[in-house]
Enzyme design. Structure first.
Site, short mmCIF file in Angstrom:
data_model
loop_
_atom_site.label_atom_id
_atom_site.label_comp_id
_atom_site.label_asym_id
_atom_site.label_seq_id
_atom_site.Cartn_x
_atom_site.Cartn_y
_atom_site.Cartn_z
N VAL A 1 -24.66 -50.30 -22.29
CA VAL A 1 -24.19 -51.35 -23.20
C VAL A 1 -23.95 -50.78 -24.59
O VAL A 1 -24.86 -50.20 -25.20
CB VAL A 1 -25.21 -52.50 -23.27
CG1 VAL A 1 -24.70 -53.59 -24.22
CG2 VAL A 1 -25.46 -53.08 -21.88
N LYS A 2 -22.73 -50.94 -25.08
CA LYS A 2 -22.40 -50.49 -26.43
C LYS A 2 -22.82 -51.55 -27.45
O LYS A 2 -22.47 -52.72 -27.33
CB LYS A 2 -20.89 -50.22 -26.56
CG LYS A 2 -20.43 -48.98 -25.83
CD LYS A 2 -18.95 -48.73 -26.01
CE LYS A 2 -18.63 -48.08 -27.34
NZ LYS A 2 -17.20 -47.66 -27.41
N ILE A 3 -23.56 -51.09 -28.43
CA ILE A 3 -24.11 -51.95 -29.47
C ILE A 3 -23.62 -51.44 -30.83
O ILE A 3 -23.73 -50.24 -31.11
CB ILE A 3 -25.65 -51.93 -29.45
CG1 ILE A 3 -26.20 -52.37 -28.09
CG2 ILE A 3 -26.22 -52.77 -30.59
CD1 ILE A 3 -26.04 -53.83 -27.79
N LEU B 1 -19.77 -50.47 -21.77
CA LEU B 1 -19.13 -51.75 -22.00
C LEU B 1 -19.72 -52.36 -23.26
O LEU B 1 -20.94 -52.37 -23.42
CB LEU B 1 -19.33 -52.69 -20.82
CG LEU B 1 -18.84 -52.20 -19.44
CD1 LEU B 1 -19.19 -53.22 -18.36
CD2 LEU B 1 -17.34 -51.94 -19.46
#
Length: 215
Positions: A82-84, A56
């Site tokens: 977590v997509k960064i 996400l």
């Protein structure tokens, strides 16, 4: 090689699961925008549907905002990654989240040096976008090859997640290079099993069976 499905569509995820092809899911704001359901409710359903990682993405562009968003996103499910985005501020966020035990997927990677930075910051996954590079008349899979070499040289734990896949050839090349994951659009999954000789062979077998003695 693991297969993640690149979608926020629950029906596509469920159908791909029936093929035994889904080890995880990657999403992004654009994919959620295509769906009619509230994004958070849909994300919760996806996390419940899939045992593997579900990426996400944050929408903040400062380390502070990304970290705050990440802490909220991981509350959606225990399998959230977590997509960064690949920014200097993003690398700050990855380092902080690594220290907090939150897995990250660094996205929008277009160079081997970006991938090196992400690995050093502590990213769980790096997502080179091969299709977008191909669209710019570059060799997207050459980037994957360079990343695999660099990570192998230094035994980085960061997994290479090949993204922006356009066709089965991308998946074949990723597998030959030893990439850890390919994240695949639903439409490409159907193409993996197709071959004209398979269709011809099956048609012949069935025709022969119709002519075979049944008594």
């Amino acid at each position: 090689m693991k297969f993640f499905i690149d979608t926020a569509n629950l029906a596509e995820i469920r159908e791909a699961k029936e093929f035994g092809l889904v080890d995880g899911v990657t999403t992004n704001p654009s994919l959620f925008a295509k769906e009619s359901e509230n994004w958070r409710t849909l994300a919760e359903k996806i996390c419940q549907e899939i045992e593997g990682p579900v990426s996400l993405e944050v929408v903040g562009t400062t380390a502070k905002d990304m970290v705050q968003e990440a802490r909220e996103l991981v509350k959606i499910g225990p399998n959230v990654v977590v997509k960064i985005p690949m920014l200097l501020e993003g690398m700050k966020a990855v380092k902080i989240l690594k220290e907090e035990g939150i897995e990250t997927n660094v996205t929008l990677c277009f160079s081997p040096l970006q991938a090196l930075m992400a690995a050093k910051a502590g990213a769980s996954y790096i997502s080179p976008f091969v299709g977008r590079l191909d669209d710019m008349s570059s060799e997207g899979m050459e980037l994957v090859e360079q990343i695999m070499t660099i990570y192998g040289n230094y035994n980085f734990a960061t997994q290479v997640l090949v993204a922006s896949i356009r066709n089965p050839v991308h998946i074949l090349q990723a597998a030959l290079l030893g990439a850890d994951v390919a994240t695949v659009p639903f439409g490409v999954f159907g193409k993996l099993a197709k071959h004209p000789l398979t269709d011809i062979g099956l048609e012949k077998f069935l025709a022969d069976w119709e002519n075979a003695p049944k008594k």
